[in-house]
Design a protein around this motif. Structure first.
Motif, PDB file in Angstrom:
ATOM      1  N   SER A 173       5.263 -12.256  15.095  1.00 20.45           N
ATOM      2  CA  SER A 173       4.136 -11.298  14.518  1.00 20.45           C
ATOM      3  C   SER A 173       3.111 -10.992  15.426  1.00 20.45           C
ATOM      4  CB  SER A 173       3.672 -11.789  13.169  1.00 20.45           C
ATOM      5  OG  SER A 173       3.118 -10.698  12.516  1.00 20.45           O
ATOM      6  N   GLU A 198       4.102  -9.033  18.311  1.00 18.86           N
ATOM      7  CA  GLU A 198       4.359  -7.601  18.058  1.00 18.86           C
ATOM      8  C   GLU A 198       2.723  -7.009  17.756  1.00 18.86           C
ATOM      9  OE1 GLU A 198       6.905  -6.411  14.583  1.00 18.86           O
ATOM     10  OE2 GLU A 198       4.899  -5.493  13.724  1.00 18.86           O
ATOM     11  N   SER A 199       1.816  -7.638  16.710  1.00 18.98           N
ATOM     12  CA  SER A 199       0.727  -6.965  16.556  1.00 18.98           C
ATOM     13  C   SER A 199      -0.299  -6.987  17.646  1.00 18.98           C
ATOM     14  CB  SER A 199       0.059  -7.741  15.424  1.00 18.98           C
ATOM     15  OG  SER A 199       1.216  -7.867  14.305  1.00 18.98           O
ATOM     16  N   PHE A 213      -7.857  -7.960  12.325  1.00 15.90           N
ATOM     17  CA  PHE A 213      -6.344  -8.339  12.756  1.00 15.90           C
ATOM     18  C   PHE A 213      -5.601  -9.407  11.626  1.00 15.90           C
ATOM     19  CE2 PHE A 213      -3.450 -10.748  15.632  1.00 15.90           C
ATOM     20  CZ  PHE A 213      -2.804  -9.604  16.136  1.00 15.90           C
ATOM     21  N   MET A 235      -4.273  -7.691   8.989  1.00 19.61           N
ATOM     22  CA  MET A 235      -3.124  -6.940   9.478  1.00 19.61           C
ATOM     23  C   MET A 235      -1.802  -7.841   9.426  1.00 19.61           C
ATOM     24  SD  MET A 235      -2.280  -4.425  12.627  1.00 19.61           S
ATOM     25  CE  MET A 235      -2.293  -5.587  13.912  1.00 19.61           C
ATOM     26  N   LEU A 236      -2.132  -9.030   9.704  1.00 16.23           N
ATOM     27  CA  LEU A 236      -1.128 -10.120   9.681  1.00 16.23           C
ATOM     28  C   LEU A 236      -0.617 -10.386   8.377  1.00 16.23           C
ATOM     29  CD1 LEU A 236      -1.983 -12.589  12.648  1.00 16.23           C
ATOM     30  CD2 LEU A 236      -0.293 -10.592  13.050  1.00 16.23           C
ATOM     31  N   LYS A 272       1.238  -7.541   7.329  1.00 14.53           N
ATOM     32  CA  LYS A 272       2.725  -7.471   7.753  1.00 14.53           C
ATOM     33  C   LYS A 272       3.586  -8.553   7.264  1.00 14.53           C
ATOM     34  CE  LYS A 272       1.750  -4.799  12.065  1.00 14.53           C
ATOM     35  NZ  LYS A 272       1.836  -5.070  13.526  1.00 14.53           N
ATOM     36  N   TYR A 324       2.656  -0.453   7.233  1.00 17.47           N
ATOM     37  CA  TYR A 324       3.621  -1.180   8.092  1.00 17.47           C
ATOM     38  C   TYR A 324       5.032  -1.320   7.964  1.00 17.47           C
ATOM     39  CZ  TYR A 324      -1.349  -2.411   9.502  1.00 17.47           C
ATOM     40  OH  TYR A 324      -2.701  -2.361   9.862  1.00 17.47           O
TER      41      TYR A 324
END
Ligand SMILES: *Cc1c(COP(=O)(O)O)cnc(C)c1O
Length: 382
Positions: A68, A71-72, A211, A214-215, A218, A231
């Motif tokens: 992850s 990717e992120s 961030f 976001m993780l 996701k 996402y």
């Protein structure tokens, strides 16, 4: 052999049963078993403090956390990495559609060699993914210098470095991000589990926090709000039972590490001065976690190969592991692919053919260690 006590490569640490039961009791009242529950929240906060991270996100596995992050962070092209690691590190790069480029390792502690890294940088390189090996930290200063000089992201597979500090500074604070694994066999575990620790250089605390959010989104199918999916996410959340195991194990970690330390010191006392053995002992300014007991057997000096040692141990009802072996640039699934060639990484290849990790856990007694060492030392005379 049958009447001799079995000594295994590792044994998962277990907190007191009643303590774990107390920890999970509230789940029977709340019926909240996953999806960012109370125990998850408590565990995340405690871990963040312990690991000295800026931001942390808990995962179902260490492996999914590194995928992850790759990717992120928007990595592209080539990632310079080490073949002296577990399959996970290399798989993560390949599964995210990137090309691993293998640097060699240093002959003393088998962490990635910064000189080898620098030679492999091309315009396509976007990052370095290094691995702290057996609780020994990489040359974090040299790697950071290289990353800064060439504008690369620097990521660490810190699966072996839980609780490791250099001059009081925790492993998780080096580079832009670190992955931790809390698999049952690690020095600290949540049965299965992992974490992404984030502290991207040049980002503000707010950016690092965004961030992390976001993780978190996701790993929950990309959920960004009620009935909103911002996402194309995955499902990699840590559940409450794993978080509860983490809370209990974190409480007992000092005892676990002290027991491992006692065992490691006994091993070092018995094997430390034997010619032809490299025990990869930690540097004096490092607080170690004694996660593994690696021994690299130079057969030309020691007088026996690691395979002979492993066989002799097995005959004494003792198991140990060839770890890391094979190198990840030698895995079956990558055979024949360009760039996957052990000849490019001769120091790593030498070590992978000679290393054994001897039994190590928080349950190992001095008698156990002595039995293992007696067998190891007897092999060259056979
Ligand atoms: C254990 C381990 C992993 C994988 O972690 P999981 O939590 O099992 O997914 C990755 N890299 C290294 C070096 C490991 O030891």
């Amino acid at each position: 052999m049958a009447d001799k006590k079995r000594i295994t490569t590792t044994l998962s640490s277990m907190p007191p049963f009643e303590e774990y039961v107390e920890e999970i009791r509230p789940l029977w009242e709340s019926h909240w078993l996953s999806n960012f529950g109370a125990i998850h929240k408590e565990f995340e906060a405690e871990l963040n403090k312990y690991l000295q991270c800026d931001e942390i996100s808990l995962y179902d596995h260490g492996h999914t956390s590194i995928e992850s992050m790759i990717e992120s962070l928007g990595l592209t092209g080539e990632v310079i990495t080490t073949p002296f690691t577990f399959a996970s590190t290399t798989h993560a790069i390949v599964r995210r559609g990137l090309t691993p480029v293998f640097a060699d390792v240093k002959a003393d502690d088998y962490t990635i060699d910064p000189a080898s890294v620098e030679k492999l940088i091309t315009p396509k390189t976007s990052a370095i993914l290094a691995v702290h090996v057996y609780g020994n930290l990489c040359d974090v200063d040299a790697l950071q210098d290289i990353a800064d000089k060439h504008g690369l992201k620097l990521l660490y597979d810190a699966a072996h470095a839980f609780g490791v500090e250099r001059d009081g500074v925790a492993a998780a604070t080096y580079g832009d991000a670190s992955m931790y694994s809390f698999h049952a066999t690690k020095a600290f575990h949540t049965i299965e589990g992992g974490a992404a620790c984030i502290h991207v250089h040049g980002w503000t605390p707010e950016q690092n926090h965004e961030f992390k959010v976001m993780l978190d989104q996701k790993k929950n199918f990309g959920t960004t709000g009620k009935q909103k999916y911002g996402y194309v996410g995955n499902n990699n959340k840590m559940n409450e039972f794993s978080a509860a195991m983490g809370v209990c194990n974190l409480r007992h970690l000092p005892e676990y590490i002290a027991a491992r330390k006692a065992a490691a010191e006994r091993y070092w006392e018995r094997l430390g001065d034997v010619a032809g053995l490299n025990l990869c002992r930690p540097k004096p300014n490092v607080k170690h976690n004694y996660v593994y007991l690696p021994v690299v057997f130079d057969e030309s000096v020691f007088g026996a190969t690691r395979d002979q040692v492993q066989q002799a141990l097995l005959e004494d009802n003792i198991t140990c592991a060839k770890y890391f072996y094979p190198l990840t640039n030698d895995l079956e699934c990558y055979r024949g692919k360009p760039g996957f060639d052990v000849a490019d990484t001769p120091v790593a290849a030498w070590a992978a053919d000679r290393v054994l990790t001897l039994p190590m856990s928080s349950f190992l007694t001095t008698e156990d260690v002595d039995r293992v060492c007696d067998v190891v030392l007897s092999v060259p005379r056979r």
